[in-house]
Design an enzyme around this catalytic site. Structure first.
Site, PDB file in Angstrom:
ATOM      1  N   LYS A 104    -128.745 -60.875  13.871  1.00  0.00           N
ATOM      2  CA  LYS A 104    -128.629 -59.656  14.421  1.00  0.00           C
ATOM      3  C   LYS A 104    -129.373 -58.472  13.702  1.00  0.00           C
ATOM      4  O   LYS A 104    -129.806 -57.561  14.480  1.00  0.00           O
ATOM      5  CB  LYS A 104    -127.206 -59.377  14.734  1.00  0.00           C
ATOM      6  N   ASP A 120    -122.411 -57.989  22.757  1.00  0.00           N
ATOM      7  CA  ASP A 120    -122.670 -59.587  22.645  1.00  0.00           C
ATOM      8  C   ASP A 120    -122.618 -60.363  24.121  1.00  0.00           C
ATOM      9  O   ASP A 120    -122.437 -59.493  24.835  1.00  0.00           O
ATOM     10  CB  ASP A 120    -121.196 -60.032  22.096  1.00  0.00           C
ATOM     11  N   ASP A 122    -120.943 -62.275  25.270  1.00  0.00           N
ATOM     12  CA  ASP A 122    -119.687 -62.715  26.187  1.00  0.00           C
ATOM     13  C   ASP A 122    -119.046 -61.181  26.324  1.00  0.00           C
ATOM     14  O   ASP A 122    -117.967 -61.269  26.419  1.00  0.00           O
ATOM     15  CB  ASP A 122    -119.041 -63.649  24.995  1.00  0.00           C
ATOM     16  N   HIS A 258    -114.824 -57.781  26.489  1.00  0.00           N
ATOM     17  CA  HIS A 258    -115.306 -58.428  25.618  1.00  0.00           C
ATOM     18  C   HIS A 258    -114.495 -59.903  25.681  1.00  0.00           C
ATOM     19  O   HIS A 258    -113.292 -60.009  25.053  1.00  0.00           O
ATOM     20  CB  HIS A 258    -115.149 -57.974  24.138  1.00  0.00           C
TER      21      HIS A 258
END
Length: 334
Positions: A104, A120, A122, A258
């Protein structure tokens, strides 16, 4: 309350001659598994809330072309990056795949953008958060994490029972030789400014920093400690907050969810893991699927129909395999 913040000068040295600001969301993808579904869902979620900015997908070379085509068909900007590895070590990461997440750091080299919001794969966005791009420059913005789950069992906070989400419940022991740790953020969502200088500093610092269980999240917390500013948890609801600190959560106000708790990935959800049979979890999983399955949110290409490839998006999506991840060995940082 956030502590006093001292501005990191490396953020400021490149501001004088910048072009008009360019903004984007950015996420990260590795391997040939099913996380591509998460990115598709995120792209559609950003369209649903009418975000004005594109979604850039920073991906490792092992992401197959069929998955790249899925993402292009959803309007994503595909950017291949090379892996970043920590120094040689014997550390046991909280999750084996966390070693990949050091890659990242490459997004700080996306210098064509003046400000980005990292999310992210997810994560799902249920309300427009474009206003976060207008936060003051020179700081790192993210939501404080929770230390109450067993994944934190390696930490001093967990052993004491201390959590920064409710420090008044279990206070930091007065007889401890060290003061309470600095505020610690969850790196699944953050607002940052790409910068070649910051990028080089990140890589150089990584070379001399021993890895730790939460990989790049621990590293980013260390690196940005002096310029970190907490933002409300509505911008990154870690699902464990629902059962660890329900008094802090107003679910109807949450903008970003999240799905990082074990068993909560909507595209793998069975409801069998701990806490996954909760009604609020089922509702949030259903909300994710409502976005993912909404064909009206598919990207509307401006390319004439007769110029598009013959492979349809639906046929590509149908070919996505069950979860599988390609892992890299971990040589020294470079």
């Amino acid at each position: 309350m956030a502590p006093e913040i001292s501005v990191n000068p490396m953020y400021l040295s490149e501001k004088a001659h910048q072009a008009p600001p360019r903004r984007a969301y950015v996420t990260f993808l590795a391997g040939n598994g099913d996380y591509v579904k998460g990115v598709v869902g995120l792209a559609k979620g950003l369209r649903k809330v009418k975000s004005a900015y594109p979604l850039v997908v920073a991906m490792l070379p092992d992401v197959p072309e069929e998955h790249r085509e899925i993402l292009r068909s959803q309007g994503c900007v595909v950017r291949e990056i090379e892996p970043v590895y920590p120094p040689d070590n014997q550390v046991e990461f909280a999750m084996a795949y966390y070693v990949l997440n050091y890659s990242k750091l490459r997004i700080w080299n996306f210098e064509e953008y003046s400000k980005m919001i990292y999310l992210d794969a997810d994560i799902q966005v249920f309300d427009n958060i474009d206003h976060l791009f207008d936060l003051s420059d020179a700081y790192f913005y993210a939501v404080m994490d929770c230390f109450c789950e067993k994944t934190w069992s390696h930490s001093l906070q967990y052993s004491i029972g201390y959590c920064q989400q409710c420090p008044e419940k279990v206070t930091w022991p007065e007889d401890m030789e060290s003061p309470p740790p600095p505020l610690y953020f969850n790196a699944g969502m953050f607002v940052f400014e790409p910068s070649p200088l910051t990028y080089e500093s990140l890589l150089q610092t990584l070379e001399i920093t021993p890895p730790s269980p939460f990989a790049e999240q621990d590293f980013l917390n260390m690196f940005f400690e002096k310029v970190y500013k907490p933002i409300p948890l509505v911008y990154n609801l870690v699902l464990a907050m629902l059962w660890r600190h329900p008094e802090n959560v107003e679910l109807e106000k949450v903008k970003v969810v999240h799905y990082c708790a074990a068993g909560s990935k909507p595209w793998r959800y069975t409801g069998e893991e701990a806490n996954m049979d909760r009604e609020d979890i089922k509702m949030l999983v259903d909300k994710w699927w409502d976005v993912y399955n909404d064909e009206s949110l598919d990207f509307k290409s401006k390319i004439p129909a007769d110029a598009e490839e013959t492979v349809t998006k639906s046929s590509i999506l149908a070919s996505v395999l069950e979860p599988e991840m390609t892992y890299f060995p971990a040589p020294s940082a470079a």
